[in-house]
Design an enzyme around this catalytic site. Structure first.
Site, mmCIF file in Angstrom:
data_model
loop_
_atom_site.group_PDB
_atom_site.id
_atom_site.type_symbol
_atom_site.label_atom_id
_atom_site.label_comp_id
_atom_site.label_asym_id
_atom_site.label_seq_id
_atom_site.Cartn_x
_atom_site.Cartn_y
_atom_site.Cartn_z
ATOM 1 N N MET A 164 -129.952 25.825 7.180
ATOM 2 C CA MET A 164 -129.269 27.033 6.948
ATOM 3 C C MET A 164 -128.350 27.182 5.809
ATOM 4 O O MET A 164 -128.578 28.019 5.002
ATOM 5 C CB MET A 164 -128.524 27.678 8.225
ATOM 6 C CG MET A 164 -127.209 28.588 7.802
ATOM 7 S SD MET A 164 -125.860 28.342 8.993
ATOM 8 C CE MET A 164 -125.483 26.665 9.016
ATOM 9 N N PRO A 165 -127.661 26.241 5.884
ATOM 10 C CA PRO A 165 -126.520 26.561 4.408
ATOM 11 C C PRO A 165 -127.508 26.432 3.251
ATOM 12 O O PRO A 165 -128.342 25.876 3.137
ATOM 13 C CB PRO A 165 -125.748 25.279 4.301
ATOM 14 C CG PRO A 165 -125.844 24.517 5.538
ATOM 15 C CD PRO A 165 -127.238 24.691 6.281
ATOM 16 N N LEU A 166 -126.928 27.382 2.497
ATOM 17 C CA LEU A 166 -127.873 27.687 1.217
ATOM 18 C C LEU A 166 -126.790 27.124 0.042
ATOM 19 O O LEU A 166 -125.828 27.580 0.004
ATOM 20 C CB LEU A 166 -128.289 29.050 0.662
ATOM 21 C CG LEU A 166 -129.105 29.335 -0.251
ATOM 22 C CD1 LEU A 166 -128.384 29.129 -1.523
ATOM 23 C CD2 LEU A 166 -130.421 28.405 -0.463
ATOM 24 N N THR A 196 -123.617 28.736 1.302
ATOM 25 C CA THR A 196 -123.419 30.031 2.059
ATOM 26 C C THR A 196 -123.869 29.292 3.480
ATOM 27 O O THR A 196 -124.737 28.853 3.648
ATOM 28 C CB THR A 196 -124.262 30.997 1.582
ATOM 29 O OG1 THR A 196 -123.800 31.590 0.186
ATOM 30 C CG2 THR A 196 -124.198 32.213 2.453
#
Lengths: 128, 128, 128
Positions: free
Chosen positions: A1-3, A72
């Site tokens: 998930m982290p971008l 993010t």
């Protein structure tokens, strides 16, 4: 998930990719991101069409080896987890890419589970 | 208001622009964005100065057709509206640009009305 | 602390840099950012590999001189401070870079003190 977005200046493909690995390994080691949960946009600016500008706040001497790391991720990580993440990114950026810790700038932006679709048009973290 | 960033890899100008239209039409259709409320930054990375890195989380097979779609918008949309948005982006990306749904990665970041100035130096959503 | 991203279209290095100075001076003057607290990623898109797309919402006539200014900063600024910031960015973009206020698009994303590491692997705003 982290971008993750990484912006560097005339780093070269190899060093840029090493910075990407440094950030990802730090995310895996310190805040429990699965190894396959890798999503990064890496940009090497040429100083003409793309520029990085920086000052010395808060009394840190930087140079053109500066790297901006924007992450993010979902909310929920503790302050201690975030501190461990910063520490590990700085350490691995030095090990993998030769970037000195003074040149590693990191910041986080949080959102929620419903704010992610990993593909297939589905909100995988928040199915109805 | 939504500010959309789309990052793709060697997509070509035409496919990049088609992806932009897919995301915008989906925003208009599913969460009520006015058609003229269009603000996008589209970047086609060359794999050398710009790279996209990705894994297979959560068990999705991706390839270099991957597209990252980052949308910043005001808070207030419901979970169901967001789900409909993801669904429609994936569908239209396939229709307009031939991008398979497995390669469409979307995430949202929210802010508030006071956080937007559309021009003229004014906070149009939050006038005093 | 603010991390500023500026995206412009065929602006040229000089005008791009002038836009960077406009945004930074506005941050210093209106919301009390220290002069050395400067962190910017400036990108000049060529219209082929990088594109900006825009509409006329809310009834503002824009053209290819459009500039997108994305500012990530800690929460805490008042609505009036943000309005003063938008006003000043628009004014200085015109003075420094000749960009008309109708073409200056600004938006803010907020996070918290723990979300920043300025270097050295430390969360400078939130030491344990």
């Amino acid at each position: 998930m982290p971008l993750v977005r990484i912006d560097a200046l005339r780093a070269g493909t190899e060093r840029l990719e090493a910075l990407g690995r440094a950030v990802h390994d730090a995310l895996v080691e310190t805040i429990g991101i699965p190894p396959g949960d890798l999503f990064q946009v890496l940009t090497d600016h040429d100083g003409v069409r793309g520029m990085l500008r920086y000052g010395d706040f808060p009394d840190i001497r930087r140079d053109d080896d500066i790297v901006f790391v924007a992450i993010t991720l979902r909310s929920g990580r503790t302050a201690d987890q975030k501190r461990a993440l910063y520490r590990r990114i700085a350490d691995l950026a030095q090990s993998y890419a030769g970037t000195e810790p003074r040149n590693v700038f990191v910041f986080l932006t949080e959102n929620e589970s419903i704010d992610w679709s990993f593909g297939e048009g589905i909100a995988q973290y928040a199915r109805p």
